[in-house]
Design a protein around this motif. Structure first.
Motif, PDB file in Angstrom:
ATOM      1  N   THR A 112       0.782  -1.320  -0.002  1.00  0.00           N
ATOM      2  CA  THR A 112      -0.369   0.241  -0.156  1.00  0.00           C
ATOM      3  C   THR A 112       0.874   1.416   0.408  1.00  0.00           C
ATOM      4  O   THR A 112       0.278   2.175   0.401  1.00  0.00           O
ATOM      5  CB  THR A 112      -0.754  -0.118   1.228  1.00  0.00           C
ATOM      6  N   ILE A 113       2.648   1.391   0.406  1.00  0.00           N
ATOM      7  CA  ILE A 113       2.582   2.118  -0.427  1.00  0.00           C
ATOM      8  C   ILE A 113       3.593   2.371  -1.503  1.00  0.00           C
ATOM      9  O   ILE A 113       3.609   3.938  -2.018  1.00  0.00           O
ATOM     10  CB  ILE A 113       3.972   1.929   1.287  1.00  0.00           C
ATOM     11  N   SER A 150      13.036  14.990   5.156  1.00  0.00           N
ATOM     12  CA  SER A 150      13.039  15.784   5.895  1.00  0.00           C
ATOM     13  C   SER A 150      12.148  15.920   7.379  1.00  0.00           C
ATOM     14  O   SER A 150      12.996  16.366   8.195  1.00  0.00           O
ATOM     15  CB  SER A 150      13.008  17.772   4.948  1.00  0.00           C
ATOM     16  N   VAL A 151      11.324  15.726   7.221  1.00  0.00           N
ATOM     17  CA  VAL A 151      10.113  15.962   8.616  1.00  0.00           C
ATOM     18  C   VAL A 151      10.450  14.534   9.361  1.00  0.00           C
ATOM     19  O   VAL A 151      10.510  14.843  10.158  1.00  0.00           O
ATOM     20  CB  VAL A 151       8.229  15.937   7.735  1.00  0.00           C
ATOM     21  N   VAL A 152      11.185  13.555   9.091  1.00  0.00           N
ATOM     22  CA  VAL A 152      11.561  12.476   9.665  1.00  0.00           C
ATOM     23  C   VAL A 152      12.768  12.686  10.822  1.00  0.00           C
ATOM     24  O   VAL A 152      13.088  13.280  12.025  1.00  0.00           O
ATOM     25  CB  VAL A 152      11.784  11.708   9.388  1.00  0.00           C
ATOM     26  N   VAL A 153      13.630  13.293   9.635  1.00  0.00           N
ATOM     27  CA  VAL A 153      14.786  13.604  10.349  1.00  0.00           C
ATOM     28  C   VAL A 153      14.724  14.577  11.532  1.00  0.00           C
ATOM     29  O   VAL A 153      15.350  15.239  12.422  1.00  0.00           O
ATOM     30  CB  VAL A 153      15.856  14.341   9.013  1.00  0.00           C
ATOM     31  N   ASP A 154      13.618  15.648  11.197  1.00  0.00           N
ATOM     32  CA  ASP A 154      13.779  16.667  11.427  1.00  0.00           C
ATOM     33  C   ASP A 154      12.867  16.604  13.134  1.00  0.00           C
ATOM     34  O   ASP A 154      12.968  17.487  14.438  1.00  0.00           O
ATOM     35  CB  ASP A 154      13.330  18.599  10.919  1.00  0.00           C
ATOM     36  N   THR A 189       2.073   8.863   7.860  1.00  0.00           N
ATOM     37  CA  THR A 189       2.699   8.498   9.171  1.00  0.00           C
ATOM     38  C   THR A 189       3.297   6.643   8.356  1.00  0.00           C
ATOM     39  O   THR A 189       4.686   6.675   9.381  1.00  0.00           O
ATOM     40  CB  THR A 189       1.754   8.160  10.285  1.00  0.00           C
ATOM     41  N   ARG A 190       2.375   5.845   8.244  1.00  0.00           N
ATOM     42  CA  ARG A 190       3.246   4.630   7.837  1.00  0.00           C
ATOM     43  C   ARG A 190       4.546   4.558   7.214  1.00  0.00           C
ATOM     44  O   ARG A 190       5.831   4.126   7.965  1.00  0.00           O
ATOM     45  CB  ARG A 190       2.873   4.223   7.061  1.00  0.00           C
ATOM     46  N   ILE A 191       5.046   6.031   6.438  1.00  0.00           N
ATOM     47  CA  ILE A 191       6.602   5.809   5.536  1.00  0.00           C
ATOM     48  C   ILE A 191       7.604   6.727   6.832  1.00  0.00           C
ATOM     49  O   ILE A 191       8.019   5.934   6.984  1.00  0.00           O
ATOM     50  CB  ILE A 191       6.443   6.904   4.457  1.00  0.00           C
ATOM     51  N   HIS A 192       6.730   7.183   7.736  1.00  0.00           N
ATOM     52  CA  HIS A 192       7.168   7.729   8.508  1.00  0.00           C
ATOM     53  C   HIS A 192       8.041   7.307   9.537  1.00  0.00           C
ATOM     54  O   HIS A 192       9.585   7.355  10.665  1.00  0.00           O
ATOM     55  CB  HIS A 192       6.450   9.491   9.321  1.00  0.00           C
ATOM     56  N   VAL A 193       7.165   6.366  10.160  1.00  0.00           N
ATOM     57  CA  VAL A 193       7.556   5.544  11.430  1.00  0.00           C
ATOM     58  C   VAL A 193       8.437   4.327  10.770  1.00  0.00           C
ATOM     59  O   VAL A 193       9.714   4.442  10.702  1.00  0.00           O
ATOM     60  CB  VAL A 193       6.612   4.544  11.756  1.00  0.00           C
TER      61      VAL A 193
END
Ligand code: GLU
Ligand code: ZN
Length: 300
Positions: free
Chosen positions: A200-201, A218-222, A241-245
């Motif tokens: 699904t991603i 960027s959002v994850v690093v920051d 959010t799944r991608i970020h996790v």
């Protein structure tokens, strides 16, 4: 660890009522826990970001009564850090270069045998055309050809994350605590299996053309570097959010708690967009609405 929330607008247009709601909620949440609220300017898209919009963000938020520590983190000043994260993922063999344009992708997914294209958090799921092309002499850094993006090989990434997680706790690939609500009322502990993640991603872009990074990276690093413990943001980002996790696991960063909130909609039920200047905070302000009035308008 200090309780910390953030508001992370992109300076590509005026802040409207939806932004006001998000910023006020993040601010109130931090204050209610005697925590800290930080502001971050997400200006990696230099083709759309403008200094006057950034200034307007400061003015509007200040007028609303928000205060934040300075200097404010600006993503455009952090490209080397994002490159460092890309290098780490590259070294693990999780990225590959892709030269497909939009037309190539839709041609590949519209092949008659494929059926309807699958949609992921970033739109049509990439069919993997460039995945097996190999990149022996390719350099993933800023010197790479400008027609090339870097994609995450999601199947490999999920396998790698699983290996890392098994050595820590033996959990699912994406697991986070939702204290707000996703668009379908999702709340509590949210888990995704490896298979679900893969299906699904798809192979999302982590480094875009002429940006050298992407929103997800960027959002994850920051969020990691700023020590954000509670991410307060709109439900439109719940699926991402799944991608970020997954990236947090791969980059060895803690996963914050997420508080996704409802979207502020216009009278036709459509969510507000940057072009909805009619609902720009500045417009209300010029019409004599007070900050307390704005709170009331958004239901706070
Ligand atoms: N910069 C994003 C936006 O303006 C928000 C990012 C986030 O909250 O994760 O839509
Ligand atoms: Zn490609």
């Amino acid at each position: 660890m200090i309780f910390r929330t953030r508001f992370a607008p992109s300076p590509t247009g005026p802040l409207h009522l939806g932004h006001a709601y998000s910023a006020l909620l993040a601010y109130d949440t931090a204050l209610s826990k005697r925590g800290e609220f930080v502001l971050r300017i997400e200006d990696i898209d230099q083709s759309r970001a403008r200094p006057h919009w950034e200034q307007q963000i400061y003015n509007d938020l200040h007028w609303l009564g928000l205060r934040w520590p300075t200097p404010v983190m600006r993503q455009s000043e952090r490209l080397d850090l994002y490159q460092g994260a890309l290098d780490r993922l590259w070294a693990k063999g999780l990225l590959y270069p892709c030269t497909c344009n939009r037309k190539d992708i839709s041609a590949a997914v519209n092949a008659p045998q494929e059926g309807a294209p699958l949609i992921g958090p970033d739109g049509i799921i990439y069919p993997g055309t460039c995945r097996s092309k190999g990149a022996a002499n390719f350099s993933p850094d800023q010197r790479r050809p400008t027609d090339t993006v870097l994609r995450l090989d999601i199947a490999k990434a999920v396998r790698e994350a699983r290996k890392l997680l098994l050595s820590i706790q033996g959990g699912e690939i994406a697991r986070f605590e939702e204290r707000g609500q996703g668009p379908r009322g999702e709340t509590g502990i949210i888990e995704f299996s490896a298979q679900e993640m893969e299906n699904t991603i798809g192979d999302v872009v982590l480094s875009r053309r002429d940006m050298g990074t992407s929103y997800h990276l960027s959002v994850v690093v920051d969020d990691g570097e700023q020590g954000i413990t509670h991410v307060v943001r709109g439900q439109d980002l719940f699926e991402a959010t799944r991608i970020h996790v997954l990236l947090q696991v791969l980059l060895d960063l803690p996963t914050p708690i997420y508080i996704h909130h409802k979207l502020i909609r216009d009278e036709n039920g459509k969510r507000l967009a940057k072009r909805d200047d009619a609902r720009a905070i500045e417009k209300y302000r010029n019409d004599g609405v007070t900050p307390a009035g704005i709170r009331k308008l958004v239901g706070l």
